[in-house]
Design a protein around this motif. Sequence first.
Motif, PDB file in Angstrom:
ATOM      1  N   ILE A  20     -15.461 -16.358 -88.623  1.00 18.22           N
ATOM      2  CA  ILE A  20     -16.379 -17.504 -88.494  1.00 18.22           C
ATOM      3  C   ILE A  20     -17.315 -17.302 -87.306  1.00 18.22           C
ATOM      4  N   VAL A  21     -16.746 -16.915 -86.168  1.00 17.87           N
ATOM      5  CA  VAL A  21     -17.565 -16.709 -84.969  1.00 17.87           C
ATOM      6  C   VAL A  21     -18.429 -15.459 -85.119  1.00 17.87           C
TER       7      VAL A  21
ATOM      8  N   LYS B  27       3.177 -22.182 -89.496  1.00 17.12           N
ATOM      9  CA  LYS B  27       1.765 -22.125 -89.836  1.00 17.12           C
ATOM     10  C   LYS B  27       1.525 -22.780 -91.198  1.00 17.12           C
ATOM     11  N   ASN B  28       0.635 -23.769 -91.220  1.00 20.79           N
ATOM     12  CA  ASN B  28       0.252 -24.441 -92.453  1.00 20.79           C
ATOM     13  C   ASN B  28      -0.929 -23.668 -93.054  1.00 20.79           C
ATOM     14  N   HIS B  29      -0.622 -22.624 -93.814  1.00 16.21           N
ATOM     15  CA  HIS B  29      -1.660 -21.722 -94.295  1.00 16.21           C
ATOM     16  C   HIS B  29      -2.624 -22.412 -95.263  1.00 16.21           C
ATOM     17  N   LYS B  30      -2.109 -23.334 -96.049  1.00 14.16           N
ATOM     18  CA  LYS B  30      -2.977 -24.018 -97.002  1.00 14.16           C
ATOM     19  C   LYS B  30      -4.041 -24.847 -96.269  1.00 14.16           C
ATOM     20  N   LEU B  31      -3.617 -25.611 -95.284  1.00 13.97           N
ATOM     21  CA  LEU B  31      -4.566 -26.412 -94.504  1.00 13.97           C
ATOM     22  C   LEU B  31      -5.515 -25.524 -93.710  1.00 13.97           C
ATOM     23  N   ASN B  32      -4.989 -24.454 -93.115  1.00 11.74           N
ATOM     24  CA  ASN B  32      -5.834 -23.559 -92.323  1.00 11.74           C
ATOM     25  C   ASN B  32      -6.920 -22.911 -93.172  1.00 11.74           C
ATOM     26  N   ARG B  33      -6.544 -22.474 -94.371  1.00 10.87           N
ATOM     27  CA  ARG B  33      -7.543 -21.837 -95.251  1.00 10.87           C
ATOM     28  C   ARG B  33      -8.626 -22.832 -95.661  1.00 10.87           C
ATOM     29  N   ALA B  34      -8.207 -24.066 -95.945  1.00 11.24           N
ATOM     30  CA  ALA B  34      -9.195 -25.075 -96.358  1.00 11.24           C
ATOM     31  C   ALA B  34     -10.151 -25.420 -95.216  1.00 11.24           C
ATOM     32  N   VAL B  35      -9.608 -25.591 -94.010  1.00  9.63           N
ATOM     33  CA  VAL B  35     -10.458 -25.928 -92.864  1.00  9.63           C
ATOM     34  C   VAL B  35     -11.363 -24.762 -92.494  1.00  9.63           C
ATOM     35  N   GLN B  36     -10.845 -23.550 -92.543  1.00  8.26           N
ATOM     36  CA  GLN B  36     -11.674 -22.378 -92.248  1.00  8.26           C
ATOM     37  C   GLN B  36     -12.788 -22.217 -93.268  1.00  8.26           C
ATOM     38  N   ALA B  37     -12.514 -22.558 -94.520  1.00  7.83           N
ATOM     39  CA  ALA B  37     -13.572 -22.501 -95.530  1.00  7.83           C
ATOM     40  C   ALA B  37     -14.665 -23.527 -95.245  1.00  7.83           C
ATOM     41  N   MET B  38     -14.266 -24.725 -94.787  1.00  3.30           N
ATOM     42  CA  MET B  38     -15.272 -25.734 -94.435  1.00  3.30           C
ATOM     43  C   MET B  38     -16.124 -25.284 -93.257  1.00  3.30           C
ATOM     44  N   LEU B  39     -15.487 -24.735 -92.231  1.00  6.57           N
ATOM     45  CA  LEU B  39     -16.234 -24.278 -91.056  1.00  6.57           C
ATOM     46  C   LEU B  39     -17.135 -23.096 -91.413  1.00  6.57           C
ATOM     47  N   PHE B  40     -16.640 -22.216 -92.252  1.00  2.00           N
ATOM     48  CA  PHE B  40     -17.455 -21.073 -92.672  1.00  2.00           C
ATOM     49  C   PHE B  40     -18.688 -21.544 -93.439  1.00  2.00           C
TER      50      PHE B  40
ATOM     51  N   THR C 256     -13.806 -23.792 -83.641  1.00  2.00           N
ATOM     52  CA  THR C 256     -13.066 -22.528 -83.760  1.00  2.00           C
ATOM     53  C   THR C 256     -12.639 -22.019 -82.394  1.00  2.00           C
ATOM     54  N   LYS C 257     -13.533 -22.133 -81.417  1.00  2.27           N
ATOM     55  CA  LYS C 257     -13.191 -21.693 -80.058  1.00  2.27           C
ATOM     56  C   LYS C 257     -12.050 -22.518 -79.473  1.00  2.27           C
ATOM     57  N   GLU C 258     -12.067 -23.823 -79.700  1.00  2.00           N
ATOM     58  CA  GLU C 258     -11.005 -24.676 -79.167  1.00  2.00           C
ATOM     59  C   GLU C 258      -9.667 -24.388 -79.842  1.00  2.00           C
ATOM     60  N   LEU C 259      -9.682 -24.200 -81.169  1.00  2.00           N
ATOM     61  CA  LEU C 259      -8.433 -23.904 -81.870  1.00  2.00           C
ATOM     62  C   LEU C 259      -7.897 -22.528 -81.487  1.00  2.00           C
ATOM     63  N   TRP C 260      -8.800 -21.592 -81.181  1.00  2.00           N
ATOM     64  CA  TRP C 260      -8.364 -20.276 -80.699  1.00  2.00           C
ATOM     65  C   TRP C 260      -7.780 -20.385 -79.299  1.00  2.00           C
ATOM     66  N   LYS C 261      -8.403 -21.199 -78.461  1.00  2.00           N
ATOM     67  CA  LYS C 261      -7.927 -21.365 -77.085  1.00  2.00           C
ATOM     68  C   LYS C 261      -6.555 -22.019 -77.064  1.00  2.00           C
ATOM     69  N   LYS C 262      -6.307 -22.950 -77.982  1.00  2.00           N
ATOM     70  CA  LYS C 262      -5.017 -23.631 -78.047  1.00  2.00           C
ATOM     71  C   LYS C 262      -3.978 -22.835 -78.840  1.00  2.00           C
TER      72      LYS C 262
END
Length: 805
Positions: A235-236, A159-172, A218-224
């Motif tokens: 986010i959802v 898990k790339n936590h740094k990238l995930n946190r940054a992308v989740q912040a953008m989506l939020f 978010t739905k697609e990344l959760w599904k995958k």
Amino acid sequence: MGKQKTARGALLVANLPQLQNLIKRDPEGYREEFLQQLNHFDSIRQIFEIKPDDEDESKKFRDLIGFISQVAPCYPKETANYPSQLSTLLLENYAILNPETRKVLVSNLVLLRNKSVINPLELLQTLFPLLPITTSSGLRSTILHTILTVMKTANQKTKNHKLNRAVQAMLFGMVERGMDGEVLGDKGKLRGAKNAAANNPPEGNKVRDEAMWAVNLTKELWKKRVWTDAKAVSIVMLACLHPVTKVQSAAIHFFLGSEDDDEEEEEDPDLKGELRRHTVTKKKASSDRKLNKAKKQSKKFWEEKENKEASPNFPALQLLHDPQSFGERLYTLLNKYDKRFSLDHKVLIMQLLSRIMGAHQLCILGFYTYIIKYLTPFTLSIPSILACLAQSTHSLTPPSVLVTPIRKLASEFIYPGASGGVHAAGINAIREICRRQIWVMAEGGDNTGEALVEGVTEDAINRVVDDNDPKDPLPTPGKGEMQDLLADLVEYKKSKDKGVMIAARGLLSLYREEMPGLLKRRERGKTATISMKAGLQQPLPFGHTPDAVTGIDGLELLEQQMDQRQSKAADEAETDGEDKWKDWEMESDDSSSDSGGWIDVDSDSDKGLEISDSDDDEQGKKKVEEDGKEAEEDKDMMQSGAEVETQIPNLATTKILTPADFAMIDDLRLKAATKAVESGGGAAAKRKLAAIEAFKDANASGVRDLSHAFVSEGDIVGPRKRTKQDYAERMESVLKGREGRGKFSSTKFGKKAETGASLTNREKARNKPLMMVLQSGSIRNKKKASMREKQKRTSAHAAKMRKAR
């Protein structure tokens, strides 16, 4: 030398692919040529920002972008600002760029990421803002595919936590930017669209599209299974409260596990049309291939459609942060904007709210008052609304709050003039509510809880007596309105409508198992009456939870299994020992050999020889005496109404259980439950078997079982008459009928072939060639027959037909 170098430079400028090949082979030798092309790129970029419509300049510019992107890893210092220049050009001048230029810029940014010139975050920071503003479906699908691929690749090994946190912040942030808007709703969609167009400028549409893309990503990344944490769920969860109805709907469908109606669905392949074309047109190999392809596509379509059954998203519901506050905000949104939302959207919100209430045992009491106005048989989507009411109920819901909805259900659904389907829906809804809160029907009685919980005492017997049977010694609550309603509903078990009868019997079985004291004596059944007399069947009072677990369910089955294995091993060892001593013969010495045969023993001497099994007799007598004492103690306990204490198996204190032991316990429990169902254990045994199977499936999937908190529309409607089959069901029955036979053969011939029987002469005659049939004697005689013979044959045939009739 100077002329040759100049000539070479002029030649390479005109042939960028050749220069690109040479630079990759020798970067230092062609540095000057690359710098020349880089300066040329800067000058064209400045001109291009002023005049983007020039086709010639656009083509040169695109060629230069592709060239520099290919050789950028060879000159990292010189191209340090090159990726940022492309991103700035794409984001600031997107509206005026040529579509082909936009595509080239995006593809070259992806190329730079693949060559590790830029990191994934820099690429995603450029691609995310493009999703809500792009109008090209091809470019949009490319961007979406690139984002998902980058995220999946970055989290593939770890898990790339740094990238995930940054992308989740953008989506939020994309969702949060539109939270201050006004809730317009979707009731009267045309009028709402006009108001939205008048009140929302293009910037508002951009904010709405940003939120929608954030939810979809978010739905697609959760599904995958790229994101499975609580931040993605947050986010959802925020999008469920978004003022735009479309964003709300997409977010709610994520938790419900269903497909959004606004999403594009794959169309059903036209198999019938292809079959018709194949029938009327000339037979060719190409037409056969098209037909086979259409059949495969149709089969795949229906299989995927069957697999897309709506199932609640259990992990997402478990990961909700502060579900009580989220549920209260959902109810506020539902109640405040009730007149702005359509019924379909309100049902979606009610489904999500009720599932959260059932999964987390929340108490949002205003919801039960709000839903009362929809509890009529004429309301659209009434099965879904009844399911929401049932699944929002749980063991911590105050019974007094549920009295009013149950009264409304009884008055609106269960009356003599209603149809059987309406009766069944009402009774099933009441049963599901009572299954989750058993004390609902005890509301309104006198001393109900005291009589049902304290057990059998003289005070309780004297104080509470069944009105129908004064001799009934069992504790029965004082009759109230809800108890009378329960008695009336149970009487529907005699209904001629199958659905109503099954619904009433289900309600009766529920109270026989959980709280038989609320039923009349003749309705309790033998098992419930015996349990009540023994004081074993006592429901917990409202608000009480079961005691702490004192043992492991099914451990005694494991102990029995291990004892059987040990005894079997001991028997096998004993048998092996006897086999070893079977052929043993005693070697005789010289003194014994003189006798030469049997030794005579005096008849008086056998008085001193005593063969006794007194040890076995004493043990048997002790066992009988102990069994008799235990039986007397159990009888005394049953008569006194004392609680039966369960003995903890010795295995719990002598062995450390391994995962294999727990797996064996699950298998043994499943076998025991299956055996109980097969031996006629009744509805209780079937429910226990279903619970064990659901628990085993939940352990296999690693998800906590929340199915008990959810109700489907089928549970409310109940079993009805068989409806007309759809296309998939008809095809399934047709293919099932073709099993066991060839392409152009019948099942009759296959059965005869299996049994070894031959064909009859009549069946063989059907396969004879026509020329052979014409030469047969029967045909010749028919041709040569006279008029009199034909008349006789016709008269005989007519007489035979009359006799048959």
